[in-house]
Scaffold this active site. Structure first.
Site, PDB file in Angstrom:
ATOM      1  N   HIS A   1      28.541   0.647  65.841  1.00 10.80           N
ATOM      2  CA  HIS A   1      28.775  -0.730  65.395  1.00 10.80           C
ATOM      3  C   HIS A   1      30.191  -0.894  64.817  1.00 10.80           C
ATOM      4  CE1 HIS A   1      27.053  -4.560  63.615  1.00 10.80           C
ATOM      5  NE2 HIS A   1      28.167  -4.426  62.917  1.00 10.80           N
ATOM      6  N   GLU A   2      30.536  -0.057  63.853  1.00  3.08           N
ATOM      7  CA  GLU A   2      31.832  -0.202  63.184  1.00  3.08           C
ATOM      8  C   GLU A   2      32.984   0.215  64.092  1.00  3.08           C
ATOM      9  OE1 GLU A   2      32.001  -1.853  60.539  1.00  3.08           O
ATOM     10  OE2 GLU A   2      29.874  -1.852  60.062  1.00  3.08           O
TER      11      GLU A   2
ATOM     12  N   HIS B   1      33.784  -2.733  66.258  1.00  8.15           N
ATOM     13  CA  HIS B   1      34.572  -3.715  65.513  1.00  8.15           C
ATOM     14  C   HIS B   1      36.050  -3.309  65.510  1.00  8.15           C
ATOM     15  CE1 HIS B   1      31.509  -6.338  64.069  1.00  8.15           C
ATOM     16  NE2 HIS B   1      30.956  -5.508  63.199  1.00  8.15           N
TER      17      HIS B   1
END
Length: 235
Positions: free
Chosen positions: A34-35, A38
């Site tokens: 997820h990160e 990003h």
């Protein structure tokens, strides 16, 4: 996660430890993907802030916030280290911010669908359990799918500081963007209040507000990703 499985601890400490261990793996993988996504999206949009901070990596230690991770293990709500983004560096402005925000949850959903292929092509048993290594592996993969879908769906809720709020903010008309930014500065209080109320109501009255919001799309996506047989077993 731990509080939700206390009954399992009483029934079988070994299975409880296995479920929590698999949950830890699933969350670490989910948070890291997820990160990282990003950071990758921000870098592609022209902002090198995350890259300079060492966040453009699959090293989970760069993305896990210890306190937030402990909270999600204990009560089922927590957070990872948010990726820092300078919106003024993004090539597409507010739309670029929406893109950077949405790829995090989408990465969790995509990962769930990729893992779901193992069940779709019958490489793993769609009736997982704990009787043998194959069943345990199937259970582990299905649980990782589950947690990644939860991360993806929950983060798309349009409440600050969740990703969904940044997606919505980037899509709003310019006339509404200013008032929305003022709301966003304090909107996290609504989320914290909702989580606390949900936790108390679920313990005292058995009412799960967030569960009623997340479960329908979760069940739907889980069935699409891994097939209806596994979805019926899991839900």
């Amino acid at each position: 996660m731990i509080l939700q499985n206390l009954q399992l601890l009483q029934q079988s400490p070994a299975i409880f430890a296995l479920v929590i261990g698999i949950g830890v793996i699933g969350l670490v993988v989910g948070f890291t993907i997820h990160e990282f996504c990003h950071a990758l999206a921000a870098h592609g949009e022209g902002d090198s802030t995350a890259h300079q901070m060492g966040r453009l990596t699959f090293n989970p230690l760069k993305h896990i916030d210890l306190f937030g991770f402990i909270l999600i293990l204990v009560i089922g709500f927590g957070w990872a280290k948010p990726v820092q983004v300078d919106p003024y560096n993004l090539r597409h402005g507010r739309l670029g911010m929406s893109w950077v925000a949405v790829v995090g949850p989408l990465s969790n959903i995509v990962l769930a669908f990729l893992l779901g292929l193992l069940f779709r092509f019958e490489l793993l048993n769609t009736r997982p359990g704990f009787s043998n290594t194959e069943d345990i592996l199937a259970f582990a993969v299905s649980l990782i799918i589950f947690y990644n879908l939860v991360l993806g769906i929950f983060n798309l809720i349009p409440l600050p500081p969740l990703d969904g709020s940044k997606v919505l903010g980037g899509l709003l008309p310019r006339s509404l963007y200013g008032p929305y930014l003022r709301f966003e500065r304090h909107g996290w209080l609504i989320l914290i209040g909702l989580v606390m109320a949900n936790f108390l109501l679920s313990r005292v009255a058995g009412v799960n507000i967030l569960g009623s919001v997340i479960t329908p799309p979760l069940r739907f996506l889980f069935g699409l990703a891994a097939g209806p047989d596994l979805a019926r077993f899991f839900f």
